[in-house]
Write a protein that holds these residues in place. Structure first.
Motif, PDB file in Angstrom:
ATOM      1  N   LEU A   1      -5.872   7.686   6.600  1.00 54.77           N
ATOM      2  CA  LEU A   1      -4.720   8.261   7.135  1.00 54.77           C
ATOM      3  C   LEU A   1      -3.839   8.881   6.102  1.00 54.77           C
ATOM      4  O   LEU A   1      -3.377  10.185   6.135  1.00 54.77           O
ATOM      5  N   MET A   2      -3.677   8.053   4.930  1.00 51.87           N
ATOM      6  CA  MET A   2      -2.598   8.852   4.088  1.00 51.87           C
ATOM      7  C   MET A   2      -3.115  10.124   3.199  1.00 51.87           C
ATOM      8  O   MET A   2      -2.504  11.205   3.050  1.00 51.87           O
TER       9      MET A   2
ATOM     10  N   LEU B   1       7.814   7.594   2.445  1.00 54.98           N
ATOM     11  CA  LEU B   1       6.557   8.416   2.100  1.00 54.98           C
ATOM     12  C   LEU B   1       6.147   9.706   2.527  1.00 54.98           C
ATOM     13  O   LEU B   1       5.790  10.442   1.860  1.00 54.98           O
TER      14      LEU B   1
ATOM     15  N   ALA C   1      -3.242  12.916   5.623  1.00 54.54           N
ATOM     16  CA  ALA C   1      -1.697  13.355   5.546  1.00 54.54           C
ATOM     17  C   ALA C   1      -1.658  14.373   4.183  1.00 54.54           C
ATOM     18  O   ALA C   1      -0.993  15.295   4.343  1.00 54.54           O
TER      19      ALA C   1
ATOM     20  N   LEU D   1       0.651  -1.213  -0.101  1.00 52.33           N
ATOM     21  CA  LEU D   1      -0.110  -0.057   0.077  1.00 52.33           C
ATOM     22  C   LEU D   1       0.849   1.322  -0.007  1.00 52.33           C
ATOM     23  O   LEU D   1       0.665   2.261  -0.946  1.00 52.33           O
TER      24      LEU D   1
ATOM     25  N   MET E   1       5.255  15.875   4.053  1.00 52.20           N
ATOM     26  CA  MET E   1       4.545  15.821   5.266  1.00 52.20           C
ATOM     27  C   MET E   1       5.435  16.818   6.355  1.00 52.20           C
ATOM     28  O   MET E   1       6.386  16.687   6.471  1.00 52.20           O
TER      29      MET E   1
ATOM     30  N   ARG F   1     -14.222  -5.929   8.346  1.00 49.97           N
ATOM     31  CA  ARG F   1     -12.966  -5.587   9.019  1.00 49.97           C
ATOM     32  C   ARG F   1     -11.842  -5.230   8.213  1.00 49.97           C
ATOM     33  O   ARG F   1     -11.021  -3.958   8.286  1.00 49.97           O
ATOM     34  N   VAL F   2     -11.646  -5.961   7.076  1.00 50.44           N
ATOM     35  CA  VAL F   2     -10.456  -5.587   6.132  1.00 50.44           C
ATOM     36  C   VAL F   2     -10.675  -4.457   5.623  1.00 50.44           C
ATOM     37  O   VAL F   2      -9.765  -3.665   5.717  1.00 50.44           O
TER      38      VAL F   2
ATOM     39  N   GLY G   1      -6.451   3.065   6.665  1.00 51.10           N
ATOM     40  CA  GLY G   1      -5.032   3.424   6.386  1.00 51.10           C
ATOM     41  C   GLY G   1      -5.000   4.456   5.191  1.00 51.10           C
ATOM     42  O   GLY G   1      -4.547   5.349   5.188  1.00 51.10           O
ATOM     43  N   LEU G   2      -5.947   4.276   4.106  1.00 54.34           N
ATOM     44  CA  LEU G   2      -5.917   5.002   3.229  1.00 54.34           C
ATOM     45  C   LEU G   2      -6.381   6.567   3.751  1.00 54.34           C
ATOM     46  O   LEU G   2      -5.869   7.728   3.011  1.00 54.34           O
TER      47      LEU G   2
ATOM     48  N   ARG H   1      -6.661  -8.786  14.480  1.00 56.61           N
ATOM     49  CA  ARG H   1      -8.132  -8.800  14.473  1.00 56.61           C
ATOM     50  C   ARG H   1      -8.611  -9.831  14.804  1.00 56.61           C
ATOM     51  O   ARG H   1      -9.675  -9.949  15.411  1.00 56.61           O
TER      52      ARG H   1
ATOM     53  N   GLY I   1      -8.377  -1.057   5.943  1.00 55.87           N
ATOM     54  CA  GLY I   1      -7.790  -0.457   4.655  1.00 55.87           C
ATOM     55  C   GLY I   1      -8.431   0.933   4.535  1.00 55.87           C
ATOM     56  O   GLY I   1      -7.397   1.822   4.101  1.00 55.87           O
TER      57      GLY I   1
ATOM     58  N   VAL J   1       1.114   4.207  -2.906  1.00 57.63           N
ATOM     59  CA  VAL J   1       0.817   5.679  -2.590  1.00 57.63           C
ATOM     60  C   VAL J   1       2.294   6.561  -3.072  1.00 57.63           C
ATOM     61  O   VAL J   1       2.283   7.540  -3.700  1.00 57.63           O
TER      62      VAL J   1
ATOM     63  N   VAL K   1       1.548  10.363  12.890  1.00 56.42           N
ATOM     64  CA  VAL K   1       1.104   9.497  11.859  1.00 56.42           C
ATOM     65  C   VAL K   1       1.765   8.070  11.948  1.00 56.42           C
ATOM     66  O   VAL K   1       1.075   7.229  12.018  1.00 56.42           O
TER      67      VAL K   1
ATOM     68  N   ARG L   1     -15.126 -10.683   8.808  1.00 57.69           N
ATOM     69  CA  ARG L   1     -13.794 -10.370   8.688  1.00 57.69           C
ATOM     70  C   ARG L   1     -13.707  -9.259   7.352  1.00 57.69           C
ATOM     71  O   ARG L   1     -13.019  -8.505   7.431  1.00 57.69           O
TER      72      ARG L   1
ATOM     73  N   TYR M   1      -4.555  -4.445  13.086  1.00 54.02           N
ATOM     74  CA  TYR M   1      -5.314  -5.276  12.102  1.00 54.02           C
ATOM     75  C   TYR M   1      -4.724  -6.694  12.041  1.00 54.02           C
ATOM     76  O   TYR M   1      -5.506  -7.420  11.941  1.00 54.02           O
TER      77      TYR M   1
ATOM     78  N   LEU N   1       5.551  12.911   0.483  1.00 53.71           N
ATOM     79  CA  LEU N   1       4.209  13.698   0.683  1.00 53.71           C
ATOM     80  C   LEU N   1       4.480  15.138   1.213  1.00 53.71           C
ATOM     81  O   LEU N   1       3.880  15.962   1.357  1.00 53.71           O
TER      82      LEU N   1
END
Lengths: 364, 385, 397
Positions: free
Chosen positions: C16-17, A309, C20, A45, A315, C5-6, C13-14, A337, C10, A49, A323, C2, A334, A313
């Motif tokens: 957050l970015m 990253l 940002a 991920l 940042m 939650r996945v 996370g996205l 979980r 995700g 990005v 962050v 599940r 996660y 960015l």
């Protein structure tokens, strides 16, 4: 409890593919399989990005530059993994890296001829620190957090006392080759950094090590040292070896970090926490017995990718820690979980309790 | 598994045993130090040095008492330094130099600290994030906030509140009295309240505690809240001493020092055993070392070396004492001869550290379902083979 | 259960970015990162005053800058005269010796003490080191006061402002107090010794970049730590000057003075575009920054470092366009000399502002020659060449 096959899930192939975007499909496929999958997904991920921000990042040179920077942490994470999976902690690696760089600068003092002897000496010193950490922890039964906190203080103070508070001397050009240069003229990549080669060799070596009898003993020890002892593992020896491994990898990391950027007074500061974070981010469980070395390597790469990253960015520097904190918590949460057993799994080491055993084994 | 866990009869005795040893070490250290200082023509117990020693203990004391509770629950809090730094800033900016806002400042600080502890606790128990990562992450979050918003000292603490940092009664600083008060409260809390018992139970064995009907998240979350609150008190003390809020005090490495004090005090890093009384002794040991180093004007770098050596040596001594004449390779191997057994009294050589002195034999005080047969005590983080 | 939650994780996370990304945009828009100095840390009057002080000729012997003072206001110290200064005890509460600048300065200070001891002008010198812990330093000062043995208390505060109550306590004890380097929020001490200050440092560096670079050039700022006001002043001054210039500030990064971090950050900036100038708030790791340019095969930038020798040697070797702003390291001698003056009842400036002049190209060779034997993390303007321990005390430590 027999050594688990966890190590076998991902072989050396996993580590071979641990760089570059080629891993993305594999990671997606592995989605939902615990710590390693989580960290692989997170890494993918982050790379995605980065790629959207800076498409040229995956062209050879920038990627190699990233690898050069990330290699020391990867190597430290491998060492820290050995200790953590055996159920211990090594807080001394940051100080050790700093101490080794300062020792190297002072003893080499710019003379090319001294390079090899001093690197040899550094290895011996690393070995000695690892032995002390290991033996004090195992034979004197001092909790490793205290042992290595102690060695951290000792190394920090001793090396500064020795150099009068600030590093003296200088590294030689040949000392700096490994951390700074690489094999020139590789197609596509440009320069293949030595640091990447060393990290790859160590990672593959570690994967094989973990599949060897020693590796199994190590995991078994971290999983349940009593049972391991009963089944003939010399627990103290195995754990001491893990500490030695950690100190030696820290020494290699010191050679690379010193080579990469030269001597500054702050070199090595705080690396222990970064290394432990990397390992845990990879889903390796503090307390031992769980997690793969590949996951630890991925954890290290993920952390480094995260720092990259942030930079890509633009940042603001001051927000980055926040962050970073949120992301590592989120990632570990996660991974946990369906970790019905995050706490209880540490109890598996009590063999006299049937409940725990079944809880432990049910996970497999 | 209907029997409620009864950690109390066992734990205090164990605690007293180790605690006795820790206090013995403290006394020995004091005697040795006094002799050493006297040999250099000084006196360790002048008013100045005593006040210095006690003042040093107050700050670390607050942090370590809270940390003890968390560690007893088999958790860890690496965010205390950041919470303390945040607290200095909250306290100083809320009070803004106005004596009438002292109470408000204290309330706001402790409230915010408690809230952070609550989040820590919930992340650890609810989201099952390893406490190391959860609290380290929380620390980073707070660091980011502080770095972004404060570029230097902020706010002002009125003189009335600075008294908390500077007043003393005889040689006893008020802050030390408060610290001891908090320690006593924590001891009572652990011994007299249900949640207190449960902390030992959860730390000893969360699964069994759960099966015994304890909601294991309650004690852990409580411990985290209390730990952050004591870190908040530490921040208040710092603010009182600085007269202002200082966001950068987080770089002081308080969390590791607090953990060292707790372990030095005989609390078992993996939870379930130990106590606040030992922690106070551990704090006093570290403070004594610092004071002696200062009186003897030891080089600051040598100080670090000595601190490292002494902390390792001290803990090694406890560990030794706990395992007389046993094969070190299998200290918890279960085949060892029965330990001191049930008749152990505080005075006798009881079994600190790994607690594995006793053999696998049943311990009537605990009952088999307590799941912590002494012979099988786990030692992951602090493994000692 | 599940899958959601996945997705949730995700999405989290996205988010957050993305957040940002968005929170970031305003600061890094066309004008560059935060070019207006923060109100909180920008004191216009102080800024102007410091810039002006750079051009004032200080009083005092020209060859002994550590005894010079800019616009001093001399005050009487006869109340502190000591009958037998050879028995006098100087107590020094040091913040730490945790960086090379402080290490160098502390050696100079110790050598100055030795020199005065030999002359029989002072007796004992006691030091406590707080290892950068404010609370510890408060205890240290308190211990000096309580011991009653000190004839002068010298304090180098670990953080501005936080030691105010402790310094006040020391003043109240009647012992003369000397504060140097960072300040405190009180004027109860006999003298406060410091070089001109952070604004002047930052301005020297920024003005040089503005002068040497073509309009439209890009500048990257490398800073050590946030939240340390002496460093914030340097940056605030630079922001002010850059804002009035045609330069484009790419951003500012915190490096903790760690070479590896510096090299990585600079390398990344170089991957994405040209960097023509580097502004640093302290010289630590300047060489690592320059190596990033070497490794990327790019021409060296115009750079401002500090009078640290590793940087100055690199400057000479590579014939850089550079400046070394100075935060006068020789200030470590002054408190001891001030204590000596106070004990003999001589007048001292109430605020002793020492000169602070950057090292420029034309003085580079001279300073390198003077410090030839010194280790690379030594500071060129340490001002200890005439002390008896020179040079062994600094080289053989």
């Amino acid at each position: 409890m027999t050594p688990t096959p966890t190590q076998d899930v991902r072989g050396p192939g996993g580590s071979g593919g641990s760089r570059g975007p080629g891993r993305v499909p594999a990671a997606l496929a592995a989605l939902g399989r615990g710590g390693t999958a989580t960290v692989a997904l997170l890494l993918a991920l982050i790379f995605v990005v980065i790629a959207t921000q800076n498409p040229s990042f995956f062209e050879g040179p920038p990627l190699m530059s990233f690898a050069k920077k990330a290699a020391p942490l990867v190597i430290l994470a491998i060492g820290q993994y050995l200790v953590i999976v055996s159920g211990e902690f090594d807080l001394s690696v940051g100080s050790l890296v700093g101490a080794q760089v300062v020792i190297a600068a002072r003893l080499i003092d710019g003379q090319e001829a001294m390079t090899l002897p001093v690197v040899g000496l550094m290895m011996l010193f690393g070995l000695a620190v690892g032995l002390v950490n290991g033996l004090v922890t195992t034979l004197l039964r001092v909790p490793s957090i205290i042992t290595t906190l102690g060695t951290m203080l000792i190394l920090f103070g001793a090396v500064r006392y020795w150099t009068g508070g600030a590093p003296t001397g200088a590294l030689s050009e040949s000392f700096r080759v490994l951390g700074r240069h690489g094999i020139e003229g590789v197609p596509l990549l440009g320069e293949l950094p030595w640091a990447l080669v060393i990290a790859l060799v160590l990672a593959v070596g570690a994967v094989f090590l973990m599949r060897s009898p020693f590796g199994r003993s190590l995991v078994a020890t971290g999983d349940n040292d009593v049972a391991a002892a009963f089944s003939g593992v010399r627990v103290w020896r195995v754990r001491t070896m893990a500490f030695v491994g950690s100190s030696l990898t820290a020494t290699v990391a010191a050679v690379l970090i010193g080579g990469y950027a030269g001597v500054t007074a702050q070199v090595g500061d705080g690396l222990e926490f970064t290394a432990i974070t990397a390992v845990v981010l990879g889903g390796v469980v503090l307390g031992g017995g769980r997690g793969t070395v590949v996951a630890a390597v991925l954890g290290a790469l993920t952390l480094e990718a995260l720092f990259t990253l942030f930079n890509q960015l633009y940042m603001p520097s001051t927000i980055q820690p926040s962050v970073q904190g949120l992301i590592i918590i989120a990632a570990v949460a996660y991974a946990a979980r369906r970790g019905d057993l995050r706490l209880p799994e540490r109890l598996r080491r009590r063999p006299d309790h049937p409940t725990e055993r079944s809880l432990g084994t049910s996970r497999r | 598994m209907t029997r409620p866990p009864t950690p109390l009869p066992r734990n205090p005795r164990w605690r007293l045993g180790t605690t006795g040893l820790v206090y013995l070490a403290l006394v020995l250290l004091l005697v040795l130090s006094a002799a050493l200082v006297a040999a250099r023509g000084g006196n360790l117990f002048t008013t100045a040095n005593t006040v210095d020693l006690l003042t040093r203990s107050s700050l670390l004391g607050f942090l370590a008492i809270g940390q003890t509770l968390v560690i007893l629950c088999r958790s860890l809090d690496l965010s205390v330094g950041y919470v303390a730094a945040l607290s200095t800033v909250i306290a100083a900016t809320t009070m803004a130099g106005d004596p009438s806002r002292v109470l408000l400042g204290v309330g706001a600080t402790l409230g915010a600290a408690g809230l952070i502890g609550l989040v820590n606790g919930l992340v650890v128990t609810g989201l099952r994030v390893n406490p190391f990562i959860a609290t380290l992450g929380m620390g980073l979050v707070i660091k980011g906030y502080l770095d972004t918003n404060f570029q230097g000292p902020a706010g002002a603490v009125p003189a009335a509140f600075q008294a908390f940092g500077y007043t003393r009664i005889g040689v006893l600083p008020v802050s030390t009295l408060v610290m001891l008060g908090v320690a006593v409260a924590a001891v009572l809390f652990l011994r007299r309240t249900r949640t207190g018992y449960h902390m030992y139970a959860v730390g000893g064995d969360a699964e069994v505690a759960r099966l015994s009907g304890i909601r294991s998240w309650v004690p852990t979350v409580t411990a985290h809240v209390l730990c952050s609150v004591t870190a908040g008190v530490a921040g208040l003390l710092l603010a009182a001493r600085f007269g202002t809020g200082s966001a950068t005090v987080y770089s002081g490495g308080y969390e590791l020092e607090a953990i060292a004090a707790v372990v030095l005090g005989g609390t078992y890093l993996l939870g379930g055993r130990g106590g606040v009384a030992g922690t106070v002794a551990g704090v006093l040991i570290l403070a004594t070392l610092d004071t002696v180093f200062n009186v003897l004007a030891v080089d600051p770098f040598v100080k670090d070396v000595l601190r490292g050596v002494i902390v390792i040596a001290a803990v090694a001594v406890y560990a030794r004492r706990g395992h007389p004449a046993r094969r070190v390779r299998f200290p918890s191997g279960g085949t060892a001869p029965p330990g001191p057994g049930t008749g152990t009294e505080p005075g006798s050589t009881s079994d600190p550290g790994s607690g594995s002195g006793a053999g696998p034999g049943p311990d009537p005080d605990r009952g088999p379902d307590h799941g912590r047969g002494p012979g099988s005590a786990p030692q992951p983080l602090g493994g000692r083979r | 259960m599940r899958v959601p939650r996945v997705l949730l994780a995700g999405a989290a996370g996205l988010t957050l970015m993305l957040t940002a990304c968005t929170t970031d945009t305003p600061t890094d828009s066309v004008e560059g990162a935060g070019l207006t100095p923060d109100q909180e840390w920008f004191d216009e009057a102080e800024f102007e005053a410091q810039l002006a002080q750079r051009d004032i000729t200080p009083e005092g012997p020209e060859d002994q800058p550590w005894l010079q003072a800019i616009e001093p206001e001399w005050i009487d110290t006869s109340e502190f005269v000591h009958d037998a200064p050879e028995d006098a005890t100087l107590c020094f509460s040091n913040a730490s010796v945790s960086n090379p600048w402080r290490v160098t300065g502390f050696i100079t200070m110790e050598q100055q003490v030795e020199a005065l001891k030999e002359e029989g002008r002072i007796g004992e010198f006691r030091v406590s080191d707080a290892a950068d812990d404010d609370n510890q330093q408060i205890s240290d000062i308190q211990a000096f006061v309580d011991s009653g043995d000190c004839d002068v208390i010298i304090i180098s505060p670990s953080t501005t402002a936080t030691l105010t109550p402790a310094v006040e306590t020391a003043c109240e004890s009647g012992v003369p107090v000397v504060v140097f380097d960072r300040g405190v929020n009180t004027d109860c001490m006999v003298t406060f010794i410091h070089p001109i200050g952070g604004y002047a440092f930052g301005a020297d560096a920024a003005e040089f970049l503005v002068e040497e670079l073509e309009p439209g050039s890009t500048v990257l700022a490398l800073r050590i730590l946030p939240g340390v006001d002496v460093l914030e002043h340097r940056w605030a001054a630079a922001q002010k000057i850059f804002a009035d210039s045609e330069l484009e500030v790419l951003g500012h990064e915190f490096t903790e003075g760690d070479g590896a971090k510096i090299k990585d950050l600079v390398s990344q900036h170089l991957q994405r575009g040209e960097v023509d100038g580097i502004w640093m708030d302290a010289g630590d790791g300047a060489v690592a920054a320059l190596e990033a340019f070497e490794d990327a095969g790019q021409p060296y930038p115009v750079i401002s470092g500090e009078d640290e020798l590793s940087f100055m040697r690199k400057w000479k070797e590579e014939d850089l366009t550079a400046i070394a702003p100075v935060y006068s390291n020789f200030q470590w001698r002054t408190p001891i000399l001030a204590a000596d003056m106070i004990l003999s009842g001589e007048e001292v400036p109430s605020e002793w502002v020492l000169p602070q002049e950057p090292v420029r190209q034309d003085q580079l060779d001279e300073y390198l020659e003077r410090n030839e034997a010194m280790p690379s993390l030594h500071y060129a303007k340490f001002g200890g060449e005439d002390l008896p321990g020179f040079p062994e005390a600094w080289t053989e430590r």
